[in-house]
Design a protein around this motif. Structure first.
Motif, PDB file in Angstrom:
ATOM      1  N   GLY A 177     -51.995 -17.962  62.134  1.00  0.00           N
ATOM      2  CA  GLY A 177     -52.049 -18.931  60.981  1.00  0.00           C
ATOM      3  C   GLY A 177     -50.538 -19.426  60.634  1.00  0.00           C
ATOM      4  N   ILE A 178     -50.753 -20.648  60.167  1.00  0.00           N
ATOM      5  CA  ILE A 178     -49.335 -21.433  59.431  1.00  0.00           C
ATOM      6  C   ILE A 178     -49.050 -20.816  58.397  1.00  0.00           C
ATOM      7  CG2 ILE A 178     -48.397 -23.696  59.041  1.00  0.00           C
ATOM      8  CD1 ILE A 178     -50.606 -24.721  60.695  1.00  0.00           C
TER       9      ILE A 178
ATOM     10  N   GLU B  25     -42.117 -19.728  61.872  1.00  0.00           N
ATOM     11  CA  GLU B  25     -43.013 -20.161  60.774  1.00  0.00           C
ATOM     12  C   GLU B  25     -42.434 -21.447  60.216  1.00  0.00           C
ATOM     13  OE1 GLU B  25     -45.920 -19.613  60.589  1.00  0.00           O
ATOM     14  OE2 GLU B  25     -46.128 -17.945  61.988  1.00  0.00           O
ATOM     15  N   TYR B  26     -42.669 -21.951  58.909  1.00  0.00           N
ATOM     16  CA  TYR B  26     -42.284 -23.165  58.445  1.00  0.00           C
ATOM     17  C   TYR B  26     -41.881 -22.540  56.866  1.00  0.00           C
ATOM     18  CZ  TYR B  26     -45.118 -24.646  62.329  1.00  0.00           C
ATOM     19  OH  TYR B  26     -45.851 -24.697  63.382  1.00  0.00           O
TER      20      TYR B  26
ATOM     21  N   LEU C 132     -53.079 -28.080  57.382  1.00  0.00           N
ATOM     22  CA  LEU C 132     -52.260 -27.517  56.442  1.00  0.00           C
ATOM     23  C   LEU C 132     -52.153 -26.025  56.501  1.00  0.00           C
ATOM     24  CD1 LEU C 132     -53.992 -29.079  53.118  1.00  0.00           C
ATOM     25  CD2 LEU C 132     -51.812 -29.503  53.939  1.00  0.00           C
ATOM     26  N   PRO C 133     -50.890 -25.626  55.771  1.00  0.00           N
ATOM     27  CA  PRO C 133     -50.636 -24.058  56.060  1.00  0.00           C
ATOM     28  C   PRO C 133     -51.968 -23.144  55.578  1.00  0.00           C
ATOM     29  CG  PRO C 133     -48.873 -25.179  54.408  1.00  0.00           C
ATOM     30  CD  PRO C 133     -50.275 -26.165  54.647  1.00  0.00           C
TER      31      PRO C 133
END
Lengths: 276, 451
Positions: free
Chosen positions: A122-123, A146-147, A171-172
């Motif tokens: 997953g983000i 990750e972000y 989207l995250p």
């Protein structure tokens, strides 16, 4: 109010005073023992790593309960204070002390959830608006792949993403708040927006924060450097370990697929993923 | 009849079919449905608008914002450009291998002569990368995960640059602290010479990052770089140099004429000057008594107007050399005032040879002192008049610059008239309201010699 459970105390004062003179009950000592043995716990059939994340939480819990970092915050009279009352152990000299036993429980749940999200590719988006830790959070996010978003949050970033970020943007899948408040001590817009977009959130809520909209709140101190560093490290390790686990499982499945193509019929694609 | 605009999918309203005439001259299948309906209703005289377009093409909103060119499209354009270049070379009879962009421009100008005034409207043939604006490729991979870790901020390049710069700042500070702790810290006095360069401007930074920035973002970034340099002057040289551009120093140093000597051993210096359409040549002798001969005539007789004589006086007055030099000059063209101005410039230039460097500099800056606005960017309002003199209230009584009459020499006036803009001419064409008591207060004197 002078109640303090014995295991929350560390040595005397140590370390540096955080901004605003928050009280320190201990200082960061040498890192605790790594891996209390059962890291390779039994992996259930579908490959979900229930084991490692729990173990992780136990390690950290012990470390923290050894009084390494106190999670305290100055007394705050506001609407949010009422919501945080269940998590507060007590207060001393106008400083609210967060109940670390509850924190441990919440942290365990949060880390477990993070690990699962990371396992399923997953983000994860780290959000925090305290400029003191902006660089740290961004570095940490980059290191785990990750972000991060520790800058000015533009209005429709989540709710109007196709316009702002691109037509088919993804989207995250999880947003982790290292600081739930923005620079003006108001709740961060992303909390509400994530709830609107049905994105689960993990957040470190301090005594002046509102934990209502956060899926997995973790009561804790978000102002002092050692505390933030601890949380950063926790999340980073969780995510990296979950990803490692995922790679292991994929390799395992690939081997199984090679050995007996008809037998199992499961390739790496059979592993659950959030990308679909 | 109005041409149908299918792409916008907008309903058309045309009262064309009065009388029930229908024209089937349409190619678009879209209108067949509409036309059929109309034909049915042809009996009725007045037609109502029917929204019966078969295909409603919705405009892609994202594409509306920005023309997105795909990578394949750009590649095709580049191929076409290269092939076209070779064709062009063949046409012009030149070697296709060594056909440069200048040759292309010349060939196009030859083949498609255009009398358009706007240069950018003329036919051009340039490499597609210069024509199509630089764009971002898609920012995420197959699984939808963005490539850049700051993608969700919106301005990934800018913020990653800030992140990197801040990281460097932290490193530098840490290193300095370590050195200080060890006691090896030396106050490095080597000040990096940043004089010949400037920070790149916002547009250049936007080009570099292929991203739109706001003014505050840009200012923040420059401030961060300045902070890095204050901590350590020569920190991260290559990194900082990326953001500096060299400035061509406009060294308009006045050429100082060498002194020449005539038969009596008197030193003199010659020089030229012009103002409007007057051209003057002046010969200034080192020793003299302040006699000026213009075209063989004494200046008092050649310039009956006091104002023109003031102009002649001014260079000497500025250097306190009134009555110390003799001048012989020739002038042609223009009217009396412009001739006076031309001679003034010529004399000033010639005087440079007799004068020290600092005084030359002082003369050069004579225009700048006192808030003179010579050489300023003219506003559209100023450009309204033919000679670009400001037409403001109180401009006339107060003299040029709108200041009251009593202006001493040292406070040069602002807003002088535009003298010799093409040339480094004498600035103000002064117009004192009363020609009394000169040289005690030489009024309305704007700069001296402006190079």
């Amino acid at each position: 109010m002078g109640l303090r459970p014995p295991h929350c105390w560390g040595g005397g004062r140590g370390g540096n005073d955080g901004p605003g003179g928050y009280m320190w009950l201990g200082s960061l000592g040498d890192p605790g023992p790594r891996g209390c043995g059962d890291e390779d716990s039994t992996v259930p059939g579908d490959g979900c790593p229930r084991g490692p994340s729990r173990v992780l939480a136990r390690i950290r819990e012990r470390r923290r309960l050894m009084g390494h970092v106190s999670l305290a915050h100055s007394c705050f009279c506001g609407v949010s204070a009422r919501f945080m009352e269940p998590y507060i152990f007590g207060s001393r000299l106008d400083q609210d002390i967060i109940d670390l036993e509850q924190t441990a429980v919440h942290l365990q749940l949060a880390l477990n959830f993070t690990a699962h999200v990371a396992y399923r590719k997953g983000i994860i988006l780290f959000v925090g608006r305290n400029r003191q830790f902006s660089h740290l959070i961004e570095t940490m996010a980059r290191d785990c792949g990750e972000y991060a978003h520790t800058r000015y949050f533009k209005g429709g970033l989540l709710t109007n993403a196709p316009l702002l970020l691109g037509p088919n943007v993804r989207l995250p899948d999880l947003i982790i708040f290292l600081h739930t408040l923005n620079n003006v001590f108001e709740p961060h817009v992303a909390v509400r927006d994530a709830a609107k977009m049905q994105i689960p959130t993990v957040g470190i809520v301090d005594t002046n924060c509102n934990p209502c909209l956060i899926t997995y709140p973790v009561p804790g101190n978000d102002d002092s450097p050692p505390s933030v560093r601890l949380f950063c490290r926790l999340f980073q390790t969780t995510i990296t370990r979950a990803k490692q686990k995922r790679r292991q499982m994929e390799a395992l499945y690939r081997l199984q697929g090679q050995e007996g193509p008809g037998a199992r019929g499961q390739g790496p694609a059979a592993l659950p993923s959030l990308a679909a | 009849m109005a041409a149908p605009c299918v792409s916008c999918g907008a309903p058309l309203s045309y009262r064309l079919f009065l009388g029930g005439r229908v024209s089937f001259a349409r190619r678009h299948g879209v209108w067949k449905a509409a036309a059929a309906e109309l034909q049915i209703g042809a009996g009725s005289q007045i037609l109502r608008l029917r929204h019966t377009t078969g295909v409603t093409t919705k405009k892609n909103v994202a594409a509306l914002r920005r023309e997105t060119y795909t990578v394949d499209f750009i590649k095709k354009q580049i191929e076409e450009f290269n092939i076209g270049k070779r064709h062009l070379a063949n046409m012009m009879g030149e070697d296709p291998e060594t056909f440069t962009q200048e040759d292309i421009d010349r060939a196009i100008a030859y083949l498609f002569p255009s009398g358009l005034f706007e240069k950018q409207a003329r036919p051009i043939m340039k490499h597609p990368e210069q024509i199509f604006p630089k764009q971002r490729a898609v920012q995420w991979g197959e699984d939808g995960r963005p490539f850049h870790f700051l993608f969700y901020t919106g301005k990934q390049s800018y913020y990653s640059l800030m992140h990197e710069t801040y990281g460097k700042l932290l490193d530098v500070e840490k290193r300095q602290n370590q050195l200080q702790a060890k006691g090896l810290f030396s106050e490095n006095t080597k000040t990096k010479d940043l004089i010949g360069s400037r920070w790149l401007i916002k547009e250049e930074l936007e080009d570099m990052l292929v991203e739109k920035l706001s003014d505050q973002d840009y200012a923040q970034f420059i401030r961060l770089l300045e902070r890095l340099l204050t901590v350590q002057r020569d920190a991260e040289e290559e990194f900082v140099q990326q953001f500096r551009r060299s400035v061509t120093i406009q060294s308009k140093k006045q050429l100082i004429e060498p002194l020449q000597y005539d038969e009596q051993g008197m030193a003199f210096s010659t020089s030229e000057g012009k103002r409007k359409s007057a051209r003057a040549k002046a010969v200034v002798y080192e020793h003299g008594s302040g006699r000026i001969k213009v075209n063989g005539i004494d200046y008092l007789l050649y310039f009956p107007v006091m104002q023109d004589r003031e102009q002649l006086m001014f260079p000497f007055h500025f250097l306190d050399r009134l009555g110390k030099h003799d001048v012989t000059c020739t002038v042609a063209g223009g009217g009396p005032s412009s001739q006076a101005g031309a001679i003034r410039l010529a004399m000033a230039k010639a005087l440079c040879s007799f004068v020290t460097e600092e005084e030359v500099e002082w003369m050069r800056q004579g225009a700048r002192r006192g808030g003179s606005r010579w050489g300023r960017e003219l506003s559209p309002r100023d450009l309204g008049t033919a000679d670009h003199r400001p037409t403001r209230q109180g401009a006339e009584e107060a003299g040029p610059g709108g200041r009251p009459q009593e202006v001493h020499l040292e406070e040069a006036l602002s807003a002088p008239t535009q003298a010799g803009r093409g040339d480094a001419g004498v600035c103000a064409h002064v117009r004192p309201t009363d020609g009394r008591d000169l040289p005690a207060s030489v009024r309305a004197c704007c700069g001296m010699v402006c190079f």
